[in-house]
Design a protein around this motif. Structure first.
Motif, short mmCIF file in Angstrom:
data_model
loop_
_atom_site.label_atom_id
_atom_site.label_comp_id
_atom_site.label_asym_id
_atom_site.label_seq_id
_atom_site.Cartn_x
_atom_site.Cartn_y
_atom_site.Cartn_z
N ASN A 52 59.04 30.21 26.38
CA ASN A 52 57.99 31.09 26.90
C ASN A 52 57.16 31.67 25.75
O ASN A 52 57.57 31.63 24.58
N VAL A 53 56.02 32.21 26.10
CA VAL A 53 55.07 32.73 25.13
C VAL A 53 55.68 33.87 24.31
O VAL A 53 55.46 33.96 23.10
N LYS A 73 40.95 28.01 18.19
CA LYS A 73 42.14 28.58 18.82
C LYS A 73 42.60 29.85 18.10
O LYS A 73 43.27 30.68 18.69
N LEU A 74 42.23 29.99 16.84
CA LEU A 74 42.60 31.20 16.08
C LEU A 74 41.92 32.45 16.64
O LEU A 74 42.35 33.56 16.35
N MET A 75 40.89 32.26 17.43
CA MET A 75 40.18 33.40 18.01
C MET A 75 41.02 34.11 19.08
O MET A 75 40.81 35.27 19.37
N SER A 76 41.98 33.39 19.65
CA SER A 76 42.80 33.97 20.71
C SER A 76 44.16 33.27 20.75
O SER A 76 44.42 32.47 21.66
N VAL A 77 45.01 33.58 19.79
CA VAL A 77 46.29 32.88 19.72
C VAL A 77 47.19 33.15 20.91
O VAL A 77 47.93 32.27 21.34
N MET A 78 47.13 34.35 21.46
CA MET A 78 47.99 34.68 22.60
C MET A 78 47.62 33.85 23.84
O MET A 78 48.48 33.57 24.67
N LYS A 79 46.37 33.46 23.96
CA LYS A 79 45.93 32.72 25.14
C LYS A 79 45.82 31.22 24.90
O LYS A 79 45.88 30.45 25.85
N ALA A 103 55.01 25.73 12.49
CA ALA A 103 54.41 24.46 12.07
C ALA A 103 53.53 23.88 13.17
O ALA A 103 52.40 23.44 12.92
N TYR A 104 54.02 23.89 14.40
CA TYR A 104 53.25 23.35 15.51
C TYR A 104 51.99 24.18 15.75
O TYR A 104 50.91 23.64 15.97
N ALA A 105 52.13 25.49 15.67
CA ALA A 105 50.97 26.38 15.84
C ALA A 105 49.90 26.09 14.79
O ALA A 105 48.70 26.04 15.09
N VAL A 106 50.32 25.89 13.56
CA VAL A 106 49.36 25.58 12.49
C VAL A 106 48.69 24.24 12.74
O VAL A 106 47.47 24.11 12.56
N VAL A 122 48.49 36.34 13.56
CA VAL A 122 47.27 35.52 13.64
C VAL A 122 46.68 35.31 12.25
O VAL A 122 46.19 34.21 11.93
N HIS A 123 46.74 36.32 11.40
CA HIS A 123 46.22 36.17 10.04
C HIS A 123 47.11 35.23 9.23
O HIS A 123 46.62 34.46 8.40
N PHE A 124 48.41 35.31 9.46
CA PHE A 124 49.36 34.42 8.81
C PHE A 124 49.07 32.97 9.21
O PHE A 124 49.00 32.08 8.35
#
Length: 120
Positions: A64-65, A45-51, A33-36, A102-104
């Motif tokens: 942690n990540v 931010k969707l271009m690089s979710v890991m970073k 939810a927070y990520a969305v 990332v697609h999700f």
């Protein structure tokens, strides 16, 4: 828990996750939810979710990540296992294989906040 000080956005994403079968007794619910919400605020931010997404989620929840990535992936896996048709509906087409996290996140963002990806 109100995310990013926006109760309306929080309700929208919580309702969407509940409709997918994800419940609030699971950490992945809140991380997703927070990520969305972050992606709705700043779609780039969707271009690089890991970073750009996972570190922000990790900081917010004091973890942690790797834990964030794992729990969002497990949330996706859970939804895929119990309701693959709903995932296909979310994507607007038939999905044969489980999508990447990332697609999700992008599909959830688009579904919960249809105009945010157009505004920025």
């Amino acid at each position: 828990m109100v995310l990013l000080g926006d109760p309306e956005r929080t309700k929208q994403i919580y309702d969407l996750l509940y409709s997918l079968g994800v419940t609030a007794n699971y950490k992945g619910f809140y991380y997703t939810a927070y990520a969305v919400c972050l992606c709705a605020q700043e779609p780039q931010k969707l271009m690089s979710v890991m970073k750009s997404v996972y570190p922000d989620v990790a900081d917010y929840f004091g973890t942690n990540v790797r834990a964030v990535e794992r729990l969002i992936r497990r949330t996706l896996q859970y939804v895929w296992e119990i309701n693959p048709q709903r995932i296909s509906k979310l994507f607007g087409r038939e999905i044969d294989n489980r999508p990447k996290p990332v697609h999700f996140l992008a599909a959830l963002t688009k579904e919960a906040f249809p105009t945010c990806l157009l505004e920025n």
